[in-house]
Design an enzyme around this catalytic site. Structure first.
Site, short mmCIF file in Angstrom:
data_model
loop_
_atom_site.label_atom_id
_atom_site.label_comp_id
_atom_site.label_asym_id
_atom_site.label_seq_id
_atom_site.Cartn_x
_atom_site.Cartn_y
_atom_site.Cartn_z
N GLY B 11 6.23 -0.32 -5.48
CA GLY B 11 6.83 1.00 -5.30
C GLY B 11 5.83 2.13 -5.37
N LEU B 13 2.92 4.44 -2.98
CA LEU B 13 3.14 5.25 -1.77
C LEU B 13 3.53 4.41 -0.56
CD1 LEU B 13 0.57 8.11 -1.30
CD2 LEU B 13 3.04 8.25 -1.50
N ALA B 14 2.84 3.29 -0.35
CA ALA B 14 3.13 2.47 0.83
C ALA B 14 4.53 1.88 0.74
CB ALA B 14 2.09 1.35 0.97
N SER B 254 -12.62 12.59 -9.69
CA SER B 254 -12.41 12.65 -8.24
C SER B 254 -13.60 13.18 -7.45
CB SER B 254 -11.21 13.56 -7.97
OG SER B 254 -11.12 13.85 -6.61
N ARG B 301 -19.05 7.12 -0.53
CA ARG B 301 -19.03 6.59 -1.89
C ARG B 301 -20.03 5.46 -2.11
NH1 ARG B 301 -12.47 6.91 -2.82
NH2 ARG B 301 -12.48 9.17 -3.03
N HIS B 368 -13.19 0.67 -7.90
CA HIS B 368 -12.15 1.65 -7.58
C HIS B 368 -11.12 1.18 -6.56
CE1 HIS B 368 -10.36 5.54 -7.09
NE2 HIS B 368 -10.74 5.68 -5.84
N GLU B 428 -2.91 -0.53 0.25
CA GLU B 428 -4.18 -1.08 -0.20
C GLU B 428 -4.20 -2.61 -0.17
OE1 GLU B 428 -5.52 0.45 -3.98
OE2 GLU B 428 -7.31 -0.82 -4.01
N ARG B 438 -14.30 2.69 2.22
CA ARG B 438 -13.25 3.65 2.52
C ARG B 438 -13.74 5.07 2.28
NH1 ARG B 438 -9.86 6.47 -0.45
NH2 ARG B 438 -10.00 5.26 -2.36
#
Lengths: 272, 646
Positions: B11, B13-14, B254, B301, B368, B428, B438
């Site tokens: 549950g 975002l996707a 972040s 990154r 991450h 993900e 990413r």
């Protein structure tokens, strides 16, 4: 609140005592167990519980079981790991051991929240919190997910107000601290029970959105009924324990005024 | 008429985007999550979500350039057509979130504010404070709750996915439901569904301490892999350059801190003991800015991580001789910082006890994100250029527009489907879009895009595909019962070990997990080598052997978290094996995967998807092969981000 007490220097290599109020399941008797733990530098309550899980032996030398507790993000943004620590409700991830038990022999007590039914040990069932969001229609009633252009514009000032309200992670601290909000295990009575600060603040969040306001009248109807804003005793404990510094008393005031205006409007329109 | 149902597992975002989209289309959704969905790991995403926008467009940016940046950022490992479709959809997704009430930061004129992010020279990142993931998740959570009230979504919270129920053999395999366990009552039962969508996120916990939530074990993906779903590019794990090391986890700091002007530095003089603010500018080594004058602190990154790692480990120039560098925002206005970055500054303050508005933050890289994941396919869209394009220059006309379906065919049954019919993977947990690295603020986008775009594919499959003729509800019970028996036996075996009493560290699940995390972090993150990976493979094999003798300390038949944790540990060890194996086999360096013994990218041999298939009957169950990628839109080019020597 985010105020920081100046940190006394924690003693390296110390051992502290963690006393935990445990229960095998809902309605089962509580018992207290104490564990001696050597905290890691910079560690939090979660890291203590993880250490206990790996070797759950009490100070009496009795082998117990790993403590059950709820947790998720461990950075105070999901709300899961809320519990009562040394008598104060807060997230266990952001409670640093160096802050509250810097000396050898210091004690920490951990208890489950009392306003929600215990599942096991420190894990409580906060389904009622989410039920409140249903009761208040805490959403923006969009016309579906098709591409229909941008939403309503808002000023940076309006955004700043809504953003803070929208950081509520449904942790339940405000309800645990509230004298009017009580444990209710009978789900059928939730829609008559006191809503509490999180619900008032979420109602304000959606009433303040141009599209969300479409449901404002429905929300104010609920907020003026049994369990609504009139039951708030204005103790203001909620705002003191909110980990996100959400201006809950402002929300209570705003909802109070809106409910009054709603009642007057209803009176003038002659509808009940 | 048959009552079709769709199961969504996860549950975040996707999963929520998929649930909303599918419920809206009129199919009932059963939504499974180990936590109340509002507490899913998406809340931890901070910086923002990328999309071309009016301002950037007038500066020469385009959806196509966003596509080009994503492919280049991913070091040419991603299948390209799905990325094109995703970046084309991005502006529509931002508009939708805006309509849902997400409090995006606003400009003085009341428009959506924008910030810079890694891998781009354009402001194309939309944000809500520094808790964008939380705000996006909440918006989707609210829409899901609305459908829940209407009876179109049925939530199973505190339920754990255990196994996909699959009928048939080989290419005729079809997923028709799941087995799940109620984490409170411990009941294990089967649920039928005409399609199952896995939206269970990444596997950071395999590395012990990461920026991930405690639930991100990868257990669900591993179970699908063991049930026959392929797992692609397992070796591609993103290590985020800036995190706060901690005793229980590493907390993300972040990329938006750099997007808003944060500068990374160490003292030029090794062992300089002065307080950071007493070190004059000339005596600070802003190594990212000096080495990458074009992108500065906003290199991707993987590059920032390797540079920080190299400064600390190779050059021993870390602050105070430790594995720490400064991330400095103290030159910015404190009010501005609070408005743009409040959420993350608060995290630093709470967990470290210092105000990053006044003192530079001390940070180090941490695991991450999983670029790899369950293998998924798609139906290619209409755009097929005669020859691949070169680097897209801003301001030039994109070779293709943004019409629906140029990248992927909208509504095709196979979009983001695994190699098993009826089993999909969104967000993900799949391997699509991000290649070998990413870009920051592309994760929230890919989660939402999967749910919204491929959610329609699931609806069409259920109504037009196999379930139309043979709905799951019409199938005999035996296939479901067999899976329930299998999972019950597994759980009973673990529970029974509690009767043996504690076996010491050798068989303690928490100790085995810690050793796994330490080994994986040491051998298979920033810098890898063949010999070290070989050593790690032996270590993980020994941990698996110990796991076969694992002993629980809790036999409770109610809310037994030790059981859930230990079961997931077994599944994590299997993922660890393919992460290591795939890393050892990929004898090149690409994106996040850096081999000291093979420092160059080798397109001829390795511009391919690693694909792991599990054969439980084989002596070596992990079968790793390579699959070609769809890479005919953009030609590979050297990925330097304008690095200068010195």
């Amino acid at each position: 609140m985010t105020t920081h007490a100046p940190r006394s220097k924690p003693v390296a290599g110390r051992k502290i005592r963690v006393t935990i109020k445990r229960a095998e399941g809902p309605g089962k008797p509580f018992r207290w167990e104490t564990f001696e733990v050597a905290p890691e530098p910079g560690g939090n309550i979660i890291s203590l519980l993880q250490k206990i899980a790996a070797d759950p032996v009490t100070v009496e030398g009795r082998r117990s079981t790993p403590v059950v507790w709820d947790s998720g993000c461990l950075e105070e943004v999901c709300g899961a790991c809320t519990m009562v620590i040394n008598g104060r409700v807060r997230q266990s991830c952001s409670c640093l051991v160096d802050d509250i038990a810097p000396n050898p022999g210091d004690e920490i007590s951990l208890e489950p929240m009392t306003k929600f039914p215990v599942v096991r040990d420190l894990w409580v069932d906060r389904a009622r919190l989410f039920d409140t969001l249903k009761r208040l229609k805490a959403w923006v009633p969009i016309d579906g997910t098709y591409a229909l252009g941008p939403g309503p514009t808002e000023t940076a000032g309006q955004q700043a107000v809504r953003y803070v309200l929208s950081t509520c992670m449904s942790c339940g601290c405000c309800l645990e601290a509230c004298p009017q909000f009580n444990l209710e295990t009978d789900e059928t009575r939730w829609d008559k029970s006191f809503i509490g600060a999180q619900g008032f603040s979420q109602a304000r969040l959606f009433n303040d959105h141009a599209t969300g306001a479409q449901l404002k009248s429905d929300r104010l109807g609920v907020l003026s009924a049994q369990g609504g804003i009139a039951d708030c005793g204005n103790a203001q404990n909620c705002v003191k324990v909110c980990p996100k510094d959400i201006p809950l008393t402002e929300s209570i005031g705003a909802i109070g005024r809106a409910v009054t205006l709603h009642a007057i409007a209803k009176w003038f329109s002659g509808r009940s | 008429m048959a009552q079709h149902r769709v199961i969504v597992v996860g549950g975040g975002l996707a999963g929520l985007a998929a649930s909303v989209r599918i419920a809206e289309a009129g199919l009932p959704v059963d939504l499974f999550s180990m936590v109340p969905v509002k507490r899913s790991h998406s809340v931890c995403a901070q910086g923002g979500i990328n999309a071309c926008n009016d301002v950037a467009r007038q500066q020469g940016y385009s959806e196509y350039q966003h596509f080009d940046e994503t492919i280049y950022g991913g070091d040419f490992l991603a299948d390209q057509p799905p990325v094109l479709e995703m970046t084309n959809w991005a502006p529509k997704i931002i508009d939708l979130l805006d309509r849902m009430g997400v409090p995006f930061n606003r400009s003085p004129e009341g428009r959506r504010d924008l910030r810079l992010f890694g891998g781009s020279l354009f402001k194309r990142t939309h944000f809500a404070g520094a808790t964008t993931g939380q705000q996006l998740l909440y918006a989707l959570d609210e829409q899901t709750r609305r459908y829940e009230v209407e009876g179109k979504v049925n939530k199973y919270e505190f339920w754990e996915f255990l196994w996909p129920v699959i009928t048939g053999e080989g290419d005729a395999r079809r997923c028709v439901g799941i087995v799940a366990q109620d984490l409170r009552t411990m009941q294990i039962r089967a649920f039928r569904a005409d399609a199952v969508i896995m939206a269970t996120g990444g596997c950071g916990l395999v590395f012990g301490k990461s920026t991930n939530s405690i639930i991100c074990t990868g257990g669900a993906a591993s179970r699908c892999y063991q049930a026959g779903a392929w797992y692609a590019n397992p070796e591609m794990i993103q290590v985020h350059p800036t995190a706060i090391p901690g005793a229980d986890k590493c907390r993300l700091m972040s990329e938006s801190a750099r997007g808003e002007g944060g500068r990374v530095w160490v003292p030029r003089k090794k062992g300089d003991t002065r307080a950071p603010r007493d070190i004059p500018d000339a005596e600070r080594y802003y190594f990212l800015e000096e080495r990458y004058p074009k992108y500065g602190n906003l290199v991707t990154r993987d590059i920032a991580t390797r540079e920080i790692f190299s400064i600390c480990v190779d050059d021993a120039m870390g602050v105070g001789g430790e594995n720490v560098v400064y991330l400095d925002l103290t030159h910015k206005d404190p009010d501005y910082l609070t408005r743009k970055l409040g959420g993350i500054l608060e995290i630093y303050e709470k967990f470290v006890g210092e105000d990053p508005r006044k003192v530079p933050m001390k940070i180090f890289p941490a695991v991450h994100y999983s670029m790899g994941g369950l293998w998924t396919t798609y139906a290619r869209g209409a755009f097929r250029p005669g020859a691949p394009a070169g680097e897209h220059k801003s301001g030039s006309l994109p070779p293709v527009g943004t019409a629906l379906g140029v990248g992927m065919r909208y509504g095709a049954h196979e979009n983001m489907r695994t190699n098993i019919t009826g089993l999909y993977a969104f967000g993900e947990v799949n391997f699509a879009f991000h290649g070998a690295n990413r870009l920051g603020a592309n994760a929230l986008l890919s989660c939402l895009f999967d749910g919204l775009f491929s959610g329609v594919s699931v609806v069409n499959y259920v109504r037009e595909g196999e379930p139309a003729a043979k709905p799951a509800e019409s199938l005999p019970a035996e296939v479901f019962d067999a899976c329930v028996r299998q999972e019950t036996a597994k759980a009973d075996r673990l529970l029974a070990t509690a009767a043996q009493g504690p076996g010491g560290p050798e068989t303690n699940p928490y100790v085995i997990a810690r050793e796994m995390g330490e080994e994986m972090t040491a051998a298979s993150t920033v810098v890898k080598s063949g010999p070290r990976l070989e050593q790690a493979a032996a270590k993980i094999a020994s941990l698996r052997e110990r796991f076969s003798r694992v002993r629980l300390e809790d036999a409770a038949a109610w809310s037994n978290q030790s059981l859930s944790f230990t079961r997931a540990l077994g599944d994590m060890l299997i993922l660890a094996q393919i992460i290591i194996r795939a890393g050892a086999m990929r004898k090149e360096s690409r994106g996040a995967h850096y081999r000291v013994d093979y420092p160059d990218r080798n397109d001829a041999e390795f511009m391919k998807t690693t694909c792991a298939a599990y054969d439980p009957g084989a002596a070596d169950p992990h079968q790793i092969t390579y699959r070609p990628i769809d890479a005919d839109l953009v030609a590979p080019r050297a990925r330097t981000y304008g690095k200068v020597d010195g």
